[in-house]
Design an enzyme around this catalytic site. Structure first.
Site, PDB file in Angstrom:
ATOM      1  N   THR A 171      -7.202   9.961   7.936  1.00 51.09           N
ATOM      2  CA  THR A 171      -6.828   8.699   7.292  1.00 51.09           C
ATOM      3  C   THR A 171      -6.555   7.589   8.311  1.00 51.09           C
ATOM      4  O   THR A 171      -6.086   6.518   7.938  1.00 51.09           O
ATOM      5  CB  THR A 171      -5.564   8.882   6.420  1.00 51.09           C
ATOM      6  OG1 THR A 171      -4.532   9.410   7.252  1.00 51.09           O
ATOM      7  CG2 THR A 171      -5.816   9.794   5.254  1.00 51.09           C
ATOM      8  N   GLY A 180      -6.917   4.458  10.166  1.00 51.92           N
ATOM      9  CA  GLY A 180      -7.730   3.247   9.974  1.00 51.92           C
ATOM     10  C   GLY A 180      -7.941   2.847   8.522  1.00 51.92           C
ATOM     11  O   GLY A 180      -8.692   1.906   8.243  1.00 51.92           O
ATOM     12  N   THR A 181      -7.263   3.539   7.596  1.00 54.55           N
ATOM     13  CA  THR A 181      -7.441   3.167   6.174  1.00 54.55           C
ATOM     14  C   THR A 181      -6.950   1.751   5.903  1.00 54.55           C
ATOM     15  O   THR A 181      -7.573   1.003   5.149  1.00 54.55           O
ATOM     16  CB  THR A 181      -6.660   4.123   5.235  1.00 54.55           C
ATOM     17  OG1 THR A 181      -5.368   4.327   5.786  1.00 54.55           O
ATOM     18  CG2 THR A 181      -7.366   5.441   5.053  1.00 54.55           C
ATOM     19  N   GLY A 182      -5.833   1.393   6.548  1.00 51.85           N
ATOM     20  CA  GLY A 182      -5.246   0.074   6.299  1.00 51.85           C
ATOM     21  C   GLY A 182      -6.169  -1.038   6.791  1.00 51.85           C
ATOM     22  O   GLY A 182      -6.415  -2.029   6.079  1.00 51.85           O
ATOM     23  N   CYS A 183      -6.679  -0.872   8.019  1.00 53.64           N
ATOM     24  CA  CYS A 183      -7.578  -1.890   8.589  1.00 53.64           C
ATOM     25  C   CYS A 183      -8.826  -2.001   7.730  1.00 53.64           C
ATOM     26  O   CYS A 183      -9.320  -3.101   7.449  1.00 53.64           O
ATOM     27  CB  CYS A 183      -7.986  -1.501  10.008  1.00 53.64           C
ATOM     28  SG  CYS A 183      -6.589  -1.130  11.074  1.00 53.64           S
ATOM     29  N   LYS A 236       0.838  -1.210   0.000  1.00 49.64           N
ATOM     30  CA  LYS A 236       0.000   0.000   0.000  1.00 49.64           C
ATOM     31  C   LYS A 236       0.866   1.250   0.000  1.00 49.64           C
ATOM     32  O   LYS A 236       1.809   1.355   0.783  1.00 49.64           O
ATOM     33  CB  LYS A 236      -0.876   0.019   1.254  1.00 49.64           C
ATOM     34  CG  LYS A 236      -1.830  -1.149   1.351  1.00 49.64           C
ATOM     35  CD  LYS A 236      -2.575  -1.144   2.677  1.00 49.64           C
ATOM     36  CE  LYS A 236      -1.668  -1.367   3.859  1.00 49.64           C
ATOM     37  NZ  LYS A 236      -2.404  -1.599   5.116  1.00 49.64           N
TER      38      LYS A 236
HETATM   39  N1  LIG Z   1      -5.177  10.340   1.263  1.00 46.82           N
HETATM   40  C1  LIG Z   1      -5.544   9.217   0.653  1.00 46.82           C
HETATM   41  N2  LIG Z   1      -6.359   9.261  -0.430  1.00 46.82           N
HETATM   42  C2  LIG Z   1      -6.750   8.132  -1.048  1.00 46.82           C
HETATM   43  N3  LIG Z   1      -6.387   6.912  -0.662  1.00 46.82           N
HETATM   44  C3  LIG Z   1      -5.576   6.790   0.412  1.00 46.82           C
HETATM   45  C4  LIG Z   1      -5.110   7.927   1.120  1.00 46.82           C
HETATM   46  N4  LIG Z   1      -4.323   7.497   2.151  1.00 46.82           N
HETATM   47  C5  LIG Z   1      -4.319   6.154   2.078  1.00 46.82           C
HETATM   48  N5  LIG Z   1      -5.052   5.714   1.015  1.00 46.82           N
HETATM   49  C6  LIG Z   1      -5.282   4.332   0.618  1.00 46.82           C
HETATM   50  O1  LIG Z   1      -5.756   3.643   1.772  1.00 46.82           O
HETATM   51  C7  LIG Z   1      -5.304   2.316   1.775  1.00 46.82           C
HETATM   52  C8  LIG Z   1      -4.509   2.057   3.051  1.00 46.82           C
HETATM   53  O2  LIG Z   1      -3.180   2.479   2.840  1.00 46.82           O
HETATM   54  P1  LIG Z   1      -2.213   3.069   3.943  1.00 46.82           P
HETATM   55  O3  LIG Z   1      -0.865   3.099   3.293  1.00 46.82           O
HETATM   56  O4  LIG Z   1      -2.748   4.321   4.476  1.00 46.82           O
HETATM   57  O5  LIG Z   1      -2.323   1.918   5.043  1.00 46.82           O
HETATM   58  P2  LIG Z   1      -1.886   1.920   6.552  1.00 46.82           P
HETATM   59  O6  LIG Z   1      -0.698   2.757   6.756  1.00 46.82           O
HETATM   60  O7  LIG Z   1      -1.788   0.499   6.926  1.00 46.82           O
HETATM   61  O8  LIG Z   1      -3.141   2.592   7.269  1.00 46.82           O
HETATM   62  P3  LIG Z   1      -3.441   2.704   8.861  1.00 46.82           P
HETATM   63  O9  LIG Z   1      -2.243   2.168   9.565  1.00 46.82           O
HETATM   64  O10 LIG Z   1      -3.709   4.162   9.091  1.00 46.82           O
HETATM   65  O11 LIG Z   1      -4.650   1.899   9.092  1.00 46.82           O
HETATM   66  C9  LIG Z   1      -4.478   2.167   0.509  1.00 46.82           C
HETATM   67  O12 LIG Z   1      -5.287   1.644  -0.528  1.00 46.82           O
HETATM   68  C10 LIG Z   1      -4.065   3.592   0.180  1.00 46.82           C
HETATM   69  O13 LIG Z   1      -3.771   3.775  -1.177  1.00 46.82           O
HETATM   70  C1  LIG Z   2      -5.743  -1.529  17.341  1.00 48.87           C
HETATM   71  C2  LIG Z   2      -5.107  -1.001  16.107  1.00 48.87           C
HETATM   72  N1  LIG Z   2      -4.925  -1.822  15.064  1.00 48.87           N
HETATM   73  C3  LIG Z   2      -4.381  -1.353  13.928  1.00 48.87           C
HETATM   74  C4  LIG Z   2      -3.950  -0.042  13.830  1.00 48.87           C
HETATM   75  C5  LIG Z   2      -3.290   0.441  12.555  1.00 48.87           C
HETATM   76  O1  LIG Z   2      -3.897   1.521  12.050  1.00 48.87           O
HETATM   77  C6  LIG Z   2      -4.150   0.794  14.952  1.00 48.87           C
HETATM   78  N2  LIG Z   2      -3.789   2.090  14.923  1.00 48.87           N
HETATM   79  N3  LIG Z   2      -4.739   0.291  16.063  1.00 48.87           N
HETATM   80 MG   LIG Z   3      -1.781  -0.374   8.627  1.00 48.67          MG
END
Ligand SMILES: Nc1ncnc2c1ncn2[C@@H]1O[C@H](COP(=O)(O)OP(=O)(O)OP(=O)(O)O)[C@@H](O)[C@H]1O
Ligand SMILES: Cc1ncc(CO)c(N)n1
Ligand SMILES: [Mg+2]
Length: 513
Positions: free
Chosen positions: A225, A227-230, A192
């Protein structure tokens, strides 16, 4: 993978319905933006059931992680057993796995249920920089968890850590990382790029062992942003649970995240640097959007004219002429209350009134007769307590029509709200001849009804220019106007009476504001 393939969104098994089901094994985020809470919301928004095995509690908000309390391995095992021994899970999605022991416990369960699809979000460091799983986890991730995964979804930092500190700064680096991670054994890899420096797009790289796909979306300019990854991983799991192929699941999930971020870019939940977004905002907006054209504006109840067939006959007026005059005098909404009219005649009269009302931007409701309202496409109905129930009327009329209901008591008023009415007609406030055996509830009764409901209220019963001011002065914020029958339609000049009433109401409004 038989179970996953067979579990389309809802698969009928005889008369029973089986639901697509994701089990998330992750940490709780007290702030509600990431972790278990994000997973539940993401699955909810995608229409998939979600059970939860909690691996850790975090004290977390928009500023960062203030504390972590790990759940014991034994209790993680117990939760896994409770869910997996009883429920039909299609996909397991993992988030925060804070200790080697917890990963081992999970692997043990997965061994017992080899058909389960597995989405691994290798959560290690939160965006705020807080450590959610230390380096001791790396070996078991690399050696045991990743080889079992159908897809693994690291962010840039996690991909780099899994690869022993490899620099990942460009899309080309992401391709390289995806390839190296694939060599560790997962069927698919999604690196990502949410945190890719200096990129205008949000680029993710997907690799299935044969082809690379660069998945791009517009980068939403927002601080929300967290929680986007989860959310992305849970959406992928949800789509897999419905039976989608992996690449389609990833595309749908990415689109979901992008749209949710876009809808939520202005919301403010906390004072910290990274806020959460709202998984349901797009649904809420959609619902509002579909009601946009009619959406019931409570101020329309200000001067509510209710026709009466007997009065019109006595004064030798057509319904249409009566309605025209009421609107000319300032009525803001009209209800046709034609108790004796024959259906065919009523529909024709209603159509003609509708034309007049539409040309003046005034809503037209039909008393009691849902069939007539449907037949002439009126703006809605007004029903009494012994008429068609509001819920049934709503089911027949759909979300786009206005439904008002007469209420005399707080209980009825509360019910009106839960049943899906748009407003309440409350009365008789004063004694009236229009309705036989109608109990008078007085200003106190009116006040009690107003207090009992969030819905806008219009007062009715014996109201005219002499007492309309007093009614509006009871001071209930949701009392939006008065409804009148005799004071308009049992008078020689409807226009003049309507003007008088309007003047009284307007005066009250200015002195109150
Ligand atoms: N500003 C943004 N606009 C559009 N898409 C985004 C943006 N930021 C993240 N994404 C998308 O969100 C998804 C999660 O990616 P990200 O790299 O943020 O994950 P992450 O770091 O594990 O997130 P988190 O740890 O905050 O839950 C990916 O598909 C990424 O492309
Ligand atoms: C509990 C928990 N899981 C995953 C993430 C990653 O975003 C977070 N910040 N907190
Ligand atoms: Mg993440």
């Amino acid at each position: 993978m038989a179970t996953r393939e067979g579990a389309a969104t809802v698969a009928a098994e005889g008369s029973k319905i089986r639901v697509a089901h994701v089990l998330t094994v992750a940490g709780s985020d007290s702030g509600g933006g990431a972790g278990i809470q994000a997973d539940l919301k993401a699955c909810g928004a995608r229409g998939v059931y979600c059970s939860t095995v909690i691996t850790a509690l975090t004290a977390q908000n928009t500023a960062g992680v203030q504390g972590v309390n790990m759940v014991s391995e034994e209790f993680v095992a117990e939760q896994l057993k409770s869910v997996l021994s009883d429920m039909h899970v299609d996909v397991v999605k993992t988030g925060m796995l804070p200790s080697v022991g917890i990963v081992k416990v999970l692997l043990h369960s997965l061994n017992e249920f080899p058909h389960l699809a597995l989405v691994v979000d290798p959560v290690m460091v939160s965006t705020s920089g807080d450590v959610l799983a230390g380096p001791s986890i790396l070996e078991v991730f690399r050696e045991e968890l990743l080889p079992r995964a159908d897809i693994v979804t690291p962010n840039l930092r996690e991909a780099s850590t899994l690869l022993g500190g490899k620099q990942i700064e460009t899309v080309a680096d992401m391709h390289e990382a995806a390839k190296l991670l694939h060599d560790m054994g997962p069927r698919n890899v999604l690196v990502k790029g949410g945190d890719l420096p200096g990129s205008f797009d949000a680029v993710d790289v997907f690799f299935d062992g044969e082809e690379f796909y660069e998945l791009r979306s517009a980068r939403v300019r927002t601080h929300n942003t967290h929680g986007t990854g989860c959310t992305l991983a849970s959406c992928i799991a949800a789509e897999l649970a419905k039976g989608s192929p992996t690449l389609s699941a990833v595309k749908v999930a990415k689109r979901f995240v992008e749209t949710a971020l876009d809808y939520s870019k202005e919301i403010v939940v906390g004072d910290g640097p990274q806020g959460p977004f709202d998984h349901f905002l797009m649904l809420k907006r959609e619902m509002q959007g579909s009601r946009k054209h009619w959406i019931f504006e409570p101020s329309r109840l200000f001067l509510y004219a209710v026709t009466d067939s007997v009065m019109n006959k006595n004064w030798d007026r057509s319904i249409t002429d009566a309605v025209k005059a009421a609107i000319e005098g300032g009525a803001t909404i009209v209800q046709l209350r034609e108790k004796e009219a024959e259906t065919g005649y009523f529909i024709e009269a209603a159509k003609s009134c509708l034309e007049v009302c539409r040309s003046h931007g005034v809503s037209l409701l039909i008393n009691d007769r849902v069939d007539v309202a449907l037949a002439c496409d009126a703006d809605g109905v007004h029903v009494g307590q012994s008429d068609m129930p509001v819920r049934v009327a709503r089911a027949l009329l759909g979300p786009d029509k206005i439904i008002g209901v007469s209420c005399k008591t707080p209980e009825q008023a509360h019910r009106a709200w839960t049943d899906g009415a748009d407003y309440i007609g409350c009365g008789g406030v004063y004694p009236t001849n229009t309705k036989a055996n109608n109990k008078t509830i007085g200003l106190d009764g009116l006040k009690a009804v107003c207090l009992a409901s969030k819905l806008p209220v219009v007062a009715i019963g014996g109201i005219g220019p002499s007492n309309a001011g007093a009614v509006m002065e009871i001071g209930a914020p949701n009392l939006k106007g008065v409804a009148v029958v005799s004071a308009l339609f049992d008078r020689e000049c409807i226009v003049e009476e309507a003007r008088k009433l309007r003047a009284t109401l307007d005066k009250g409004k200015t002195s109150n504001s």
